[in-house]
Design a protein around this motif. Structure first.
Motif, PDB file in Angstrom:
ATOM      1  N   VAL A  55       0.822  -1.199   0.000  1.00 52.65           N
ATOM      2  CA  VAL A  55       0.000   0.000   0.000  1.00 52.65           C
ATOM      3  C   VAL A  55       0.862   1.258   0.000  1.00 52.65           C
ATOM      4  CG1 VAL A  55      -1.758   1.276   1.287  1.00 52.65           C
ATOM      5  CG2 VAL A  55      -1.878  -1.210   1.144  1.00 52.65           C
ATOM      6  N   ASP A  56       1.925   1.280   0.782  1.00 54.30           N
ATOM      7  CA  ASP A  56       2.769   2.471   0.860  1.00 54.30           C
ATOM      8  C   ASP A  56       3.473   2.745  -0.467  1.00 54.30           C
ATOM      9  OD1 ASP A  56       2.075   2.909   3.525  1.00 54.30           O
ATOM     10  OD2 ASP A  56       3.678   1.567   4.250  1.00 54.30           O
ATOM     11  N   VAL A  57       3.977   1.711  -1.111  1.00 56.81           N
ATOM     12  CA  VAL A  57       4.658   1.880  -2.394  1.00 56.81           C
ATOM     13  C   VAL A  57       3.667   2.350  -3.467  1.00 56.81           C
ATOM     14  CG1 VAL A  57       5.914   0.672  -4.219  1.00 56.81           C
ATOM     15  CG2 VAL A  57       6.438   0.200  -1.831  1.00 56.81           C
ATOM     16  N   ALA A  58       2.471   1.770  -3.467  1.00 52.29           N
ATOM     17  CA  ALA A  58       1.458   2.173  -4.447  1.00 52.29           C
ATOM     18  C   ALA A  58       1.049   3.631  -4.233  1.00 52.29           C
ATOM     19  CB  ALA A  58       0.243   1.262  -4.354  1.00 52.29           C
ATOM     20  N   ALA A  59       0.874   4.039  -2.983  1.00 57.12           N
ATOM     21  CA  ALA A  59       0.493   5.421  -2.699  1.00 57.12           C
ATOM     22  C   ALA A  59       1.595   6.382  -3.111  1.00 57.12           C
ATOM     23  CB  ALA A  59       0.181   5.574  -1.218  1.00 57.12           C
ATOM     24  N   ALA A  60       2.849   6.025  -2.849  1.00 55.34           N
ATOM     25  CA  ALA A  60       3.965   6.879  -3.238  1.00 55.34           C
ATOM     26  C   ALA A  60       4.053   6.988  -4.755  1.00 55.34           C
ATOM     27  CB  ALA A  60       5.265   6.344  -2.659  1.00 55.34           C
ATOM     28  N   HIS A  61       3.809   5.890  -5.439  1.00 46.06           N
ATOM     29  CA  HIS A  61       3.869   5.888  -6.897  1.00 46.06           C
ATOM     30  C   HIS A  61       2.756   6.760  -7.493  1.00 46.06           C
ATOM     31  CE1 HIS A  61       4.468   4.429 -10.972  1.00 46.06           C
ATOM     32  NE2 HIS A  61       3.175   4.154 -11.023  1.00 46.06           N
TER      33      HIS A  61
END
Length: 58
Positions: free
Chosen positions: A40-46
């Protein structure tokens, strides 16, 4: 319907049926067991990262 139209409809139905069988076979062979884990964190940052345009680069 007359005979030529019946023959055309039969050939089209066979062609579509064969294509569906091939597509389902390819899906079963290559896609069915594939899983993608999503952080979730990587997707949100992307998704929230600024988009680089051609004017941003020298």
């Amino acid at each position: 319907m007359n005979a030529p139209q019946d023959r055309l409809v039969r050939h089209l139905a066979i062609a579509i049926g064969l294509k569906l069988v091939v597509l389902v076979g390819l899906w079963a062979a290559f896609v069915r067991d594939e899983r993608v884990s999503v952080d979730v964190d990587v997707a949100a940052a992307h998704l929230s990262a600024p988009v680089a345009t051609s004017g941003d680069q020298p």
